[in-house]
Enzyme design. Structure first.
Site, PDB file in Angstrom:
ATOM      1  N   GLY A 190       3.718   2.982   0.949  1.00  0.00           N
ATOM      2  CA  GLY A 190       3.744   3.246   2.379  1.00  0.00           C
ATOM      3  C   GLY A 190       2.415   3.028   3.086  1.00  0.00           C
TER       4      GLY A 190
ATOM      5  NE  ARG B  78      -6.666   4.656  -2.846  1.00  0.00           N
ATOM      6  CZ  ARG B  78      -5.744   4.303  -3.746  1.00  0.00           C
ATOM      7  NH1 ARG B  78      -5.484   3.016  -3.938  1.00  0.00           N
ATOM      8  NH2 ARG B  78      -5.093   5.208  -4.450  1.00  0.00           N
TER       9      ARG B  78
ATOM     10  CD  GLN C  11       0.383  -2.539  -8.704  1.00  0.00           C
ATOM     11  OE1 GLN C  11       0.046  -1.382  -8.776  1.00  0.00           O
ATOM     12  NE2 GLN C  11       0.810  -3.081  -7.575  1.00  0.00           N
TER      13      GLN C  11
ATOM     14  CG  MET D 163      -4.942  -6.795   5.384  1.00  0.00           C
ATOM     15  SD  MET D 163      -4.849  -6.041   7.001  1.00  0.00           S
ATOM     16  CE  MET D 163      -5.141  -7.470   8.018  1.00  0.00           C
ATOM     17  CB  SER D 164      -6.712  -1.615   1.122  1.00  0.00           C
ATOM     18  OG  SER D 164      -6.593  -0.357   0.485  1.00  0.00           O
TER      19      SER D 164
ATOM     20  CG  HIS E  29       2.395  -2.731   2.867  1.00  0.00           C
ATOM     21  ND1 HIS E  29       1.366  -1.976   3.377  1.00  0.00           N
ATOM     22  CD2 HIS E  29       2.560  -2.329   1.586  1.00  0.00           C
ATOM     23  CE1 HIS E  29       0.942  -1.146   2.444  1.00  0.00           C
ATOM     24  NE2 HIS E  29       1.630  -1.333   1.353  1.00  0.00           N
TER      25      HIS E  29
END
Ligand code: PAF
Length: 281
Positions: free
Chosen positions: A31, A187, A153, A184-185, A37
């Site tokens: 999210g 965090r 990952q 982009m993150s 995303h």
């Protein structure tokens, strides 16, 4: 867009979509959506008849003292963005249903998780592969889409799918960057304006490594040193690692034969940020 909360509800829906011959594309997320995303959703829209996105901040991939509690969450905003992006199903399971009392089965991918983030976040990838395996069993996708920003990952999930004969095509999507290059993150929201400015050096440092590679440097250590020296110009950056490694095995490379993954992790204020570039002729 349908919002599905229960595991059984999602499994039944996927089963019926499959029976109708629909291709299910799946993007697992935690999210707090950003343009990275949205790019994954766009890819999913292109590749599948139905796009399922999961939104689940997975507790078991966070270590002690990490940011599970403070990880940014805004369900209403995410729901709006997913709807606008053409997501068909937003799957939002609860931690209680995903990890009920007595839960004790985990998926571990051994070697590709040893280096890079795996060395600094013990148990992290075990948490990722376990939740991704569970989500695959629930969503039953034909295609699953992951960002290349989390390169280790992506490699780990690919390995799991291959080793466990999961019938899912794993697709990697290039990192989406801000205008100044910062990956982009979710965090990035932890950064103060001053830290945000300092963070632009991460990409600039990787580009310096890439420049050396383009000029013919093939010694991994020399590339690492050059990247580190750019990062050291900024006192707000605390380097966790800078590594040149094999993009398939994720093992350190002393000499680059052809391709290599140049990857870094650094702490800036409260944020732990990662980024990478693929060095390729
Ligand atoms: O990349 C992420 O956001 C997470 O690690 C994932 C794949 C959704 C698993 O929780």
């Amino acid at each position: 867009m349908r919002v599905v909360e229960s595991i059984k509800g999602m499994q039944d829906l996927s089963e019926s979509l499959r029976r109708q011959g629909k291709v299910i594309a799946f993007v697992p997320t935690m999210g707090y959506f950003h343009k990275g995303h949205l790019k994954l959703f766009e890819e999913g829209r292109k590749r599948g008849d139905v796009l399922v996105v999961s939104l689940f901040v997975n507790p078991i991939q966070f270590g002690k003292g990490e940011d599970f509690e403070t990880y940014p969450r805004d369900f209403e905003r995410d729901k709006g963005l997913a709807e606008e992006a053409g997501v068909d199903v937003l799957f939002t399971p609860s931690a209680e249903e995903m990890y009920p009392e007595g839960f004790q089965t985990y998926v571990t991918v051994e070697r590709v998780t040893k280096n890079l983030c795996g060395a600094f976040r013990p148990g992290h990838f075990k948490g990722v592969t376990t939740v991704v395996a569970k989500l695959f069993n629930i969503v039953k996708p034909h295609i699953a889409i992951f960002g290349e920003k989390d390169y280790q990952q992506l490699v780990t999930v690919r390995r799991m799918v291959k080793d466990l004969n999961m019938d899912v095509e794993v697709v990697g999507v290039p990192t989406v960057r801000e205008d100044d290059g910062l990956a982009m993150s979710s965090r990035n929201t932890y950064l103060s304006p001053e830290e945000r400015k300092a963070a632009t050096l991460l990409y600039r440092a990787l580009k310096e490594g890439e420049r050396l590679y383009r000029e013919g440097e093939r010694n991994g250590r020399n590339i690492v040193k050059a990247v580190e020296s750019v990062l050291r110009r900024e006192s707000l950056i605390r380097i966790e690692y800078v590594k040149v490694c094999d993009p398939e095995t994720i093992e350190d490379l002393e000499t680059i034969e052809e391709r290599a993954l140049l990857a870094l992790a650094a702490r800036i204020g409260k944020a732990r940020l990662i980024d990478n570039l693929l060095l390729s002729p």
